[in-house]
Design an enzyme around this catalytic site. Structure first.
Site, PDB file in Angstrom:
ATOM      1  N   PHE A  90       0.722  -1.207   0.072  1.00 54.10           N
ATOM      2  CA  PHE A  90      -0.039   0.133  -0.060  1.00 54.10           C
ATOM      3  C   PHE A  90       0.798   1.278  -0.051  1.00 54.10           C
ATOM      4  O   PHE A  90       0.472   2.342   0.208  1.00 54.10           O
ATOM      5  CB  PHE A  90      -0.964   0.007   1.153  1.00 54.10           C
ATOM      6  CG  PHE A  90      -2.058  -1.383   1.147  1.00 54.10           C
ATOM      7  CD1 PHE A  90      -2.993  -1.118   0.495  1.00 54.10           C
ATOM      8  CD2 PHE A  90      -1.765  -2.228   1.876  1.00 54.10           C
ATOM      9  CE1 PHE A  90      -3.880  -2.260   0.427  1.00 54.10           C
ATOM     10  CE2 PHE A  90      -2.451  -3.431   1.717  1.00 54.10           C
ATOM     11  CZ  PHE A  90      -3.636  -3.434   1.057  1.00 54.10           C
ATOM     12  N   ARG A 138       3.045   4.644  -0.774  1.00 48.25           N
ATOM     13  CA  ARG A 138       2.706   5.577  -1.766  1.00 48.25           C
ATOM     14  C   ARG A 138       4.106   6.021  -2.306  1.00 48.25           C
ATOM     15  O   ARG A 138       5.017   6.481  -1.535  1.00 48.25           O
ATOM     16  CB  ARG A 138       2.089   6.960  -1.341  1.00 48.25           C
ATOM     17  CG  ARG A 138       0.590   6.574  -0.746  1.00 48.25           C
ATOM     18  CD  ARG A 138       0.176   7.856   0.146  1.00 48.25           C
ATOM     19  NE  ARG A 138       0.997   7.582   1.413  1.00 48.25           N
ATOM     20  CZ  ARG A 138       1.079   8.856   2.159  1.00 48.25           C
ATOM     21  NH1 ARG A 138       0.332   9.737   2.098  1.00 48.25           N
ATOM     22  NH2 ARG A 138       1.906   8.839   3.348  1.00 48.25           N
ATOM     23  N   LYS A 174      -6.561  -5.129  -1.766  1.00 47.25           N
ATOM     24  CA  LYS A 174      -6.047  -4.035  -2.538  1.00 47.25           C
ATOM     25  C   LYS A 174      -6.645  -3.496  -3.698  1.00 47.25           C
ATOM     26  O   LYS A 174      -6.795  -2.237  -3.648  1.00 47.25           O
ATOM     27  CB  LYS A 174      -4.596  -4.781  -3.034  1.00 47.25           C
ATOM     28  CG  LYS A 174      -3.845  -3.883  -3.954  1.00 47.25           C
ATOM     29  CD  LYS A 174      -2.927  -3.011  -3.170  1.00 47.25           C
ATOM     30  CE  LYS A 174      -2.501  -1.867  -4.111  1.00 47.25           C
ATOM     31  NZ  LYS A 174      -1.893  -0.926  -3.451  1.00 47.25           N
ATOM     32  N   ASN A 216      -7.782   0.527  -3.519  1.00 44.08           N
ATOM     33  CA  ASN A 216      -7.403   1.608  -4.514  1.00 44.08           C
ATOM     34  C   ASN A 216      -8.608   2.098  -5.328  1.00 44.08           C
ATOM     35  O   ASN A 216      -8.653   3.239  -5.906  1.00 44.08           O
ATOM     36  CB  ASN A 216      -6.278   1.096  -5.504  1.00 44.08           C
ATOM     37  CG  ASN A 216      -5.093   1.151  -5.268  1.00 44.08           C
ATOM     38  OD1 ASN A 216      -4.745   1.708  -4.273  1.00 44.08           O
ATOM     39  ND2 ASN A 216      -4.001   0.487  -5.902  1.00 44.08           N
ATOM     40  N   PHE A 275      -7.633  12.721   0.501  1.00 45.08           N
ATOM     41  CA  PHE A 275      -8.018  12.521  -0.784  1.00 45.08           C
ATOM     42  C   PHE A 275      -9.299  13.168  -1.304  1.00 45.08           C
ATOM     43  O   PHE A 275     -10.038  12.846  -1.931  1.00 45.08           O
ATOM     44  CB  PHE A 275      -8.136  10.981  -0.980  1.00 45.08           C
ATOM     45  CG  PHE A 275      -7.019  10.171  -1.163  1.00 45.08           C
ATOM     46  CD1 PHE A 275      -6.181   9.820  -0.389  1.00 45.08           C
ATOM     47  CD2 PHE A 275      -6.643   9.638  -2.492  1.00 45.08           C
ATOM     48  CE1 PHE A 275      -5.042   9.151  -0.715  1.00 45.08           C
ATOM     49  CE2 PHE A 275      -5.722   9.089  -2.890  1.00 45.08           C
ATOM     50  CZ  PHE A 275      -4.816   8.804  -1.865  1.00 45.08           C
ATOM     51  N   CYS A 312      -0.721   3.358 -10.346  1.00 44.16           N
ATOM     52  CA  CYS A 312      -1.682   2.433  -9.732  1.00 44.16           C
ATOM     53  C   CYS A 312      -3.318   2.660 -10.023  1.00 44.16           C
ATOM     54  O   CYS A 312      -4.093   1.672 -10.458  1.00 44.16           O
ATOM     55  CB  CYS A 312      -1.507   2.346  -8.346  1.00 44.16           C
ATOM     56  SG  CYS A 312      -0.017   1.602  -7.864  1.00 44.16           S
TER      57      CYS A 312
END
Ligand SMILES: NC(=O)c1ccc[n+]([C@@H]2O[C@H](COP(=O)([O-])OP(=O)(O)OC[C@H]3O[C@@H](n4cnc5c(N)ncnc54)[C@H](O)[C@@H]3O)[C@@H](O)[C@H]2O)c1
Length: 434
Positions: free
Chosen positions: A152, A154, A207, A211, A252, A263
């Site tokens: 995960f 960044r 996962k 995302n 976000f 990604c």
């Protein structure tokens, strides 16, 4: 633990370096000889803050080495991590598993003793079982288990994310594999970072779900931003106002030019495809992909408006081309659709990016690269803020405005305010959603 890390890209290299810093013996493997030569010479092939220092420390301590010889690295390893790329397959949106399966075949030939084969790459549900079957078929005598351990981190904050994760997800099928994984992550477990041990399918799904959710959140605020522009609201205020709600959270929620990067575009496409394959269309994700594409196009319209409705003969300075700050990664960066549209329309485009040139030069043909934003803006008609590098957050706007042919700013990251820009001498300031 002895660990072999297959793939020394943004994930494999960071993971390998951090595992060695935990005290494990790590051998990083890559097919790309040039990368391994650089790593052996102490150079980091990617830009990731802090990675060079951490890598040097662990190489010096004798815990970290690099090779192109996969078999030698796998021989005797307790765990072999697959961290190769899973890009979008041409034509159908599926994750391309060629590299993962090729690595699995090679690993199968080289394992000795009990080994856990761990997939760190982002892979569709069912892939770990396929890896198990592939290894078993290639080497029926091999003593091994598979584990899913999605990553995960960044880019740009990768070391901190790896060393201080919100959680570690481990998908396993039995206690023996779980024990090896627990030993590998023990330093994090001891510091109380949550380690979620689950089945293979759930780990793989976590996962993609994570995302897709994050891509949805970004796209939601970007769509709200478009409406803010119509109704006279300021999306920055709206983001603050909703982000303070603990159920929503403030991360976000920054409106911008649409998500890109290595990604989100490929993982949302793959999730949509997985849904179609299972007769369960992922309607929200499919809509997010479509809306994000529209948002990117809208950004080009914004710049065109600022250029008196045509690019022909205009000079545009673009500040930032990597998909986000603190990385040199250009994969699916918004600049890759915006800059060619400007050049295609007849504009002269000058670009500046603290780390993007080595990757970006070939990807943005026709763009003129400048070393600093003041040079790029000199004589330009419009300056576009595209990636919010720290270097671009505290510019001397008066100096820039005074040096431009016409002082117009399109701020696609909402770094500045209209008031500040106009006070500094800009004749127009256009942000996103305000
Ligand atoms: N980049 C990110 O921020 C990020 C974050 C989380 C998860 N992921 C996932 O991690 C995986 C890797 O992503 P990345 O960005 O590090 O990819 P990358 O393209 O930067 O690196 C992949 C590396 O694997 C090497 N490779 C391919 N096949 C090989 C083989 N058989 N043997 C040895 N080396 C081989 C390539 O040469 C390359 O250096 C992807 O599935 C991605 O979705 C990436």
């Amino acid at each position: 633990m002895r660990i072999a890390m297959i793939g020394t890209g943004y994930v494999g290299l960071v993971s390998g370096v951090c595992f060695s810093d935990f005290g494990h013996d790590v051998i990083c493997v890559d097919k790309a000889e040039q990368k391994i030569d650089m790593l052996k010479a102490g150079q980091v092939p990617i830009y990731e803050p802090g990675l060079d220092v951490l890598m040097a420390r662990n190489v010096a301590a004798g815990r970290l080495s690099f090779t192109t010889d996969l078999a030698a690295a796998v021989d005797g390893a307790d765990a072999v991590f697959i961290a190769v790329g899973t890009p979008t397959r041409r034509g159908d949106g599926h994750a391309d598993l060629t590299y993962v399966m090729a690595a699995a075949e090679e690993i199968a030939q080289a394992v000795t003793g009990y080994t856990v084969i761990v997939t760190k790459s982002t892979v569709p549900v069912g892939t770990n079982r396929n890896v198990w079957e592939t290894v078993k078929a290639a080497n029926p005598q091999a003593e091994f288990d598979v584990a899913s351990n999605p990553e995960f981190l960044r880019e740009g904050a990768a070391i901190d994310d790896f060393m201080r994760p919100d959680r570690v997800v481990v998908g396993v099928e039995n206690d023996r594999a779980a024990e090896v994984m627990a030993e590998i992550y023990r330093p994090l477990y001891l510091r109380d970072f949550p380690i979620l041990t689950t089945d293979l399918e759930s780990a793989e799904m976590i996962k993609y779900a994570a995302n897709a959710f994050l891509a949805t959140k970004i796209t939601f605020i970007n769509e709200i931003a478009g409406l803010c522009e119509k109704v006279g609201a300021d999306v920055k205020e709206v983001s603050r106002g909703i982000g303070l709600d603990g159920r929503i959270g403030n991360k976000f929620l920054h409106a911008g030019p649409g998500y890109g990067g290595s990604c989100f575009p490929k993982d949302t496409a793959a999730l949509a495809r997985i849904g179609q394959d299972h007769a369960h269309p992922m309607q929200i994700t499919e809509t997010v992909i479509r809306v994000n594409d529209e948002i990117k196009k809208r950004m080009i319209e914004k710049i065109r408006d600022a250029c008196d409705d045509h690019f022909n003969g205009k000079t545009v300075a673009v500040l930032g081309v990597t998909f986000k700050p603190n990385t040199d990664d250009m994969r699916d960066a918004p600049s890759l659709s915006i800059v060619p549209a400007l050049i295609g329309g007849g504009a002269k485009v000058r670009v500046v990016d603290p780390q993007g040139k080595s990757e970006g030069e070939a990807l943005l043909p026709g763009a003129e690269w400048c070393d600093d934003p003041y040079i790029a803006a000199r004589g330009a008609d419009v300056v576009v803020l595209l990636t919010e590098w720290n270097e671009f957050r505290a510019l001397n706007l008066s100096e820039i405005a005074a040096s431009m042919k016409s002082a117009r700013m399109v701020d696609l990251r909402n770094i500045y305010s209209k008031t500040t820009a106009l006070k500094s001498g800009f004749e127009t300031y256009v942000g996103v959603g305000r």
